[in-house]
Write a protein that holds these residues in place. Structure first.
Motif, short mmCIF file in Angstrom:
data_model
loop_
_atom_site.label_atom_id
_atom_site.label_comp_id
_atom_site.label_asym_id
_atom_site.label_seq_id
_atom_site.Cartn_x
_atom_site.Cartn_y
_atom_site.Cartn_z
N PRO B 145 0.81 -1.23 0.00
CA PRO B 145 0.00 0.00 0.00
C PRO B 145 0.84 1.27 0.00
O PRO B 145 0.50 2.24 -0.70
CB PRO B 145 -0.83 -0.12 1.28
N THR B 175 -8.23 -4.45 -1.48
CA THR B 175 -8.91 -3.21 -1.04
C THR B 175 -7.93 -2.29 -0.30
O THR B 175 -8.07 -1.07 -0.36
CB THR B 175 -10.11 -3.52 -0.12
N ALA B 176 -6.94 -2.88 0.36
CA ALA B 176 -5.96 -2.04 1.07
C ALA B 176 -5.13 -1.22 0.08
O ALA B 176 -4.84 -0.04 0.31
CB ALA B 176 -5.05 -2.91 1.93
N ALA B 178 -6.14 -0.43 -2.99
CA ALA B 178 -7.05 0.53 -3.63
C ALA B 178 -7.26 1.75 -2.73
O ALA B 178 -7.26 2.89 -3.20
CB ALA B 178 -8.39 -0.15 -3.93
N ARG B 179 -7.46 1.51 -1.44
CA ARG B 179 -7.67 2.63 -0.51
C ARG B 179 -6.42 3.50 -0.42
O ARG B 179 -6.51 4.74 -0.36
CB ARG B 179 -8.05 2.11 0.88
N GLU B 182 -6.43 5.68 -3.44
CA GLU B 182 -7.46 6.72 -3.30
C GLU B 182 -6.99 7.82 -2.36
O GLU B 182 -7.09 9.01 -2.67
CB GLU B 182 -8.76 6.10 -2.77
N ASN B 183 -6.43 7.43 -1.23
CA ASN B 183 -5.97 8.43 -0.24
C ASN B 183 -4.82 9.27 -0.78
O ASN B 183 -4.63 10.41 -0.36
CB ASN B 183 -5.54 7.73 1.05
N VAL B 232 -13.54 -3.94 -4.13
CA VAL B 232 -12.91 -2.62 -4.21
C VAL B 232 -13.96 -1.53 -4.34
O VAL B 232 -13.86 -0.47 -3.72
CB VAL B 232 -11.89 -2.57 -5.37
N ALA B 235 -15.11 -0.48 -1.20
CA ALA B 235 -14.09 0.03 -0.27
C ALA B 235 -13.63 1.44 -0.61
O ALA B 235 -13.01 2.10 0.23
CB ALA B 235 -12.88 -0.91 -0.27
N VAL B 236 -13.89 1.90 -1.84
CA VAL B 236 -13.44 3.24 -2.24
C VAL B 236 -14.60 4.04 -2.83
O VAL B 236 -15.63 3.47 -3.23
CB VAL B 236 -12.29 3.18 -3.29
N GLN B 237 -14.42 5.36 -2.88
CA GLN B 237 -15.45 6.24 -3.46
C GLN B 237 -15.16 6.54 -4.93
O GLN B 237 -16.05 6.94 -5.68
CB GLN B 237 -15.49 7.58 -2.70
#
Lengths: 243, 302
Positions: B145, B175-176, B178-179, B182-183, B232, B235-237
């Motif tokens: 990540p 998902t980790a 992907a987040r 995103e962050n 995913v 888990a994300v926007q």
């Protein structure tokens, strides 16, 4: 390049492992050295097979039953329809043949040389063909080349028919140019044993067969080429032989 | 706007179908088969700072309902892509293209993205941190990540085009990753790249691929891809582009129901050069069959 549905007219064994399949349908005349790519049930990837003979409306391939795809092909019967990509690859350049072209084929590398021989004969050229096999029972196409009026020499590795040895043991003294197709060790030997320039046809595991995936790339003196697209035929001078 | 129109990071696509990088070259090969302007867009061949020949052959193997490739990002390098490939493409494709970028260091990614950011023809940057076939880069950035976030942040600084991070399925928790993207400012994520796999030739007793391992794609991986897209997108926007084994119009709808805003299609192009054309043309009828008025209403309904 075209995607067409072709129908099997005939599919019969020439030897224990080598088969000839004739397909009819909306297919135009193909150039010697080109290949087709056949979609089969239960195989994800198509099977690229060189063209043995071609005329408008008809294409013939000669293939060896060696893996899952060609095993399945060998069981297909007349009347079966196949989805086929046609007109793939560059093919041999006939303009360089000269007065006395020599064709050198080994095993299932021989098929593309048949359409080449036929075309060169139609151009009125005397054609010499050296065809190499492992053993007598694996010989095919010898008579087909002879019926074109080619001067044919057959070699077998075990000496069970023709001249004992490899194709490079049976090259004629005089020829103007050569065209070859066969297994990689044979191609390397031909490269060393030949006195003139010539053209080599290569094979490689392909993803698409029409230039999209870069699966069959090779290095040449003119840069990176796709065997399916810029090849499968390359001129002697352009080839980088790998160890 | 048509019933197949979708929005990808603020830009409209006529339909959600995007040929995936590495299966569509720089487009013009497929323009010989059909008018590629019918596509939503396409993601061009993964481009790096320097030209690459890559892995020895054989690079292709087959598996049940799929294939394994170990090409390894062969490409002519970003300079030639800009001076030769994009001009050739502009003659046959009149929409914005998605530029796929790969690298072996942060500097590589930044340099290549900077160069492509200047190109009007490029609508999105898809940053590949998931190639399984290169050493010392590629997937190394996509399996951690923090590393994924650092590439995302570095690339975002040098471009105003939307940045799509292409994710690897070869991780414990996608998902980790992907987040983290995103962050760090990613505008979207695309997934999945290929799953690592291999085959052995019974006759030679050796691996089929010269590289030993490669990336599995094709219908075989569709359920895995669908599952990861679902995870995913929950888990994300940011938008998710779904890919992995899509080969029919029905697969497109299923992927969108899992949460994809658009889809990429890869291996299908290689066995059927007309695959994307058939999928696009088949969509209205399949939408009718399932009572779907617009694709917009589908996103993430499941």
């Amino acid at each position: 390049m075209n995607e067409v549905i072709l129908t099997i007219q005939d599919n019969s064994a020439l030897t224990n492992q080598v088969y000839r399949m004739t397909l009819t349908g909306p297919v135009s005349q193909m150039h010697p050295g080109q290949f087709i790519n056949i979609r089969l049930q239960d195989c994800f990837l198509r099977r690229p097979i060189s063209v043995y003979d071609s005329e408008p409306g008809k294409v013939t391939i000669v293939y060896k039953r060696i893996g899952k795809g060609t095993e399945q092909m060998s069981h297909l019967t007349a009347g079966t329809s196949l989805n086929v990509l046609t007109g793939l690859g560059n093919g041999y350049d006939l303009s360089k043949a000269g007065d006395l072209p020599l064709l050198i084929g080994g095993g299932v590398g021989i098929p593309p040389l048949f359409l080449l021989a036929k075309t060169l004969r139609n151009m009125g050229k005397p054609v010499t063909a050296v065809l190499g096999f492992n053993t007598r029972s694996e010989i095919f196409a010898e008579n087909a080349f002879k019926s074109l009026g080619c001067h044919v020499t057959v070699t077998t590795a075990d000496g069970s028919a023709g001249k004992r040895g490899f194709v490079t043991d049976a090259l004629p003294d005089a020829y103007s140019y050569f065209y070859t197709c066969g297994p990689m060790p044979m191609l390397k030997a031909v490269n060393t044993a030949t006195a003139t320039s010539g053209q080599f046809s290569f094979e490689e595991r392909m993803g698409c067969g029409f230039g999209a995936c870069m699966g069959c790339s090779c290095r040449t003196k003119d840069g990176t080429k796709r065997i399916c697209r810029e090849g499968p035929v390359f001129e002697k001078e352009a080839i980088l032989w790998e160890e | 706007m048509g019933r197949m129109t979708v929005n990808l990071c603020g830009q409209h696509l006529d339909n959600p179908v995007i040929p995936a990088s590495g299966t569509f070259g720089f487009g013009y090969e497929f323009a010989e088969w059909y008018d590629i302007n019918i596509l939503g867009t396409f993601s061009f061949k993964g481009t790096t700072r320097e030209p690459r020949f890559c892995n020895p052959t054989p690079r292709i193997a087959e598996c049940p309902a799929g294939m394994i490739n170990a090409v390894g990002l062969q490409n002519p390098g970003v300079k030639q892509v800009i001076t030769e490939e994009l001009p050739k493409l502009s003659r046959v494709f009149h929409k914005k293209v998605m530029a796929n970028v790969s690298g072996f260091s942060l500097d590589d990614y930044v340099y290549t993205c900077e160069q492509l950011d200047r190109e009007d023809a490029v609508g999105w940057l898809e940053v590949n941190i998931s190639c399984p076939n290169v050493h010392g880069g590629g997937m190394a950035f996509g399996t951690d990540p923090e590393a994924a976030a650092s590439v995302t942040a570095a690339v975002k600084k040098v471009t105003r085009k939307p940045v799509i991070m292409k994710l690897s399925p070869n991780v414990t928790d996608i998902t980790a990753i992907a987040r983290a993207c995103e962050n760090a400012g990613a505008d979207a994520v695309s997934l999945i790249n290929t799953l690592q796999g291999m085959r052995i030739d019974l006759r030679t007793r050796r691996p089929v691929l010269a590289n030993i391992m490669g990336g599995v794609s094709g219908p075989a991986v569709f359920p895995v891809a669908l599952r990861m897209v679902w995870q995913v997108s929950h888990a994300v926007q940011i938008p998710v582009i779904g890919m992995g084994g899509i080969s029919t119009s029905e697969d497109v709808l299923e992927m969108m129901m899992a949460g994809a805003s658009a889809v990429e299609i890869g291996a299908a192009n290689l066995v059927d050069p007309m695959a994307c054309k058939r999928i696009i043309e088949g969509l209205p009828e399949v939408m009718d069959r399932y009572g779907i008025k617009t694709l917009d209403e589908l996103k993430g309904v499941s």
